[in-house]
Design a protein around this motif. Structure first.
Motif, PDB file in Angstrom:
ATOM      1  N   THR A  21      27.700  16.335  -6.534  1.00 47.41           N
ATOM      2  CA  THR A  21      28.245  17.692  -6.522  1.00 47.41           C
ATOM      3  C   THR A  21      28.988  18.008  -7.816  1.00 47.41           C
ATOM      4  OG1 THR A  21      28.459  17.575  -4.109  1.00 47.41           O
ATOM      5  CG2 THR A  21      29.689  19.307  -5.234  1.00 47.41           C
TER       6      THR A  21
ATOM      7  N   PHE B 111      29.753  17.584   1.819  1.00 45.23           N
ATOM      8  CA  PHE B 111      29.339  17.921   0.459  1.00 45.23           C
ATOM      9  C   PHE B 111      28.051  18.741   0.418  1.00 45.23           C
ATOM     10  CE2 PHE B 111      32.520  14.813  -0.737  1.00 45.23           C
ATOM     11  CZ  PHE B 111      33.055  15.391  -1.872  1.00 45.23           C
TER      12      PHE B 111
ATOM     13  N   GLN C 223      27.886  22.169  -1.564  1.00 45.22           N
ATOM     14  CA  GLN C 223      26.840  22.517  -2.524  1.00 45.22           C
ATOM     15  C   GLN C 223      26.238  23.880  -2.198  1.00 45.22           C
ATOM     16  OE1 GLN C 223      24.046  19.260  -2.616  1.00 45.22           O
ATOM     17  NE2 GLN C 223      25.491  17.863  -3.613  1.00 45.22           N
TER      18      GLN C 223
END
Length: 237
Positions: free
Chosen positions: A113, A227, A231
């Motif tokens: 990320t 995550f 994103q």
């Protein structure tokens, strides 16, 4: 990613570096006391002094660096000669401290990320609570699969005079990079420390993998998730 979001501030412990805070702290102190005992430092007194020094940093009002706040309290409790502990602690953070990595998790999506944000032209800053010296922070960055060079800068106790959740901590970070709050996103896992960025008008995304939520706050207004969700949020915003 939106051009309006120019800077992303990433927290470290519990965010880029997944961990059980209690397990990590217990391991860290075991390693530290073992390193310092041969130099005449009583384990219990040392741990109590570390906690007291940390509290002094958390209460710092900007009149001195967090480093000076820590050592002022440490020597107040242990006498002026206890400043001799400083090089021993620095050696510990550069070496034995790395054994604590085995008691942290690892999420490759965290580094992915950060790199995704950089590839999109975003400025990334490591906005970890500055209660550790730089050498300890550098090692913890590497535990995530990233390097210090992946960030424009990272906060440490040497170069900060406030801690999260004090709003001035975030204000100082923005001053250093010349960024307006509305152009910035704080990514963290602490419902108190990281959401304090909102007081300055900084947007906040909560990473829930290791969410710290002790005070029963209503977090529904904050975008949140793992995550992958972060994103997706970055791609849309």
């Amino acid at each position: 990613m939106s051009d309006s979001m120019k800077v992303i501030l990433f927290d470290l412990d519990g965010t880029l570096l997944p961990m059980d805070q209690n397990v990590f702290t217990s391991t860290y102190f075991k390693l530290l006391t073992a390193r310092m005992a041969p130099h005449g430092f009583d384990p219990k007194a040392l741990i109590d002094s570390i906690w007291a020094g940390t509290a002094a940093m958390m209460k710092n009002d900007g009149h001195q660096s967090n480093e000076d706040a820590f050592w002022e309290k440490f020597t107040e409790l242990n006498g002026p000669d206890s400043i001799r502990a400083k090089p021993y602690l620095e050696e510990f953070y550069a070496n034995e401290f790395n054994q604590a990595k085995d008691f942290c998790g690892y999420n490759p999506l965290a580094a992915e990320t950060v790199r995704m944000a950089k590839a999109a032209g975003k400025t990334v800053v490591l906005a970890t609570n500055p209660i550790f010296p730089a050498c300890a922070t550098i090692n913890r960055i590497r535990w995530t699969g990233l390097s210090p060079e992946d960030f424009l800068f990272y906060t440490s106790y040497e170069d900060c005079s406030y801690c999260k959740p004090h709003p001035q901590y975030f204000a100082d970070v923005l001053d250093r990079i010349g960024c307006s709050p509305e152009d910035c996103l704080m990514v963290g896992n602490d419902a108190v420390e990281d959401t304090a960025a909102e007081k300055l008008g900084i947007k906040v995304f909560l990473v829930t993998d290791c969410l710290l939520h002790h005070e029963g706050l209503d977090l529904s207004r904050f975008p949140q998730g793992g995550f992958r969700e972060l994103q997706e949020y970055l791609l849309k915003n």
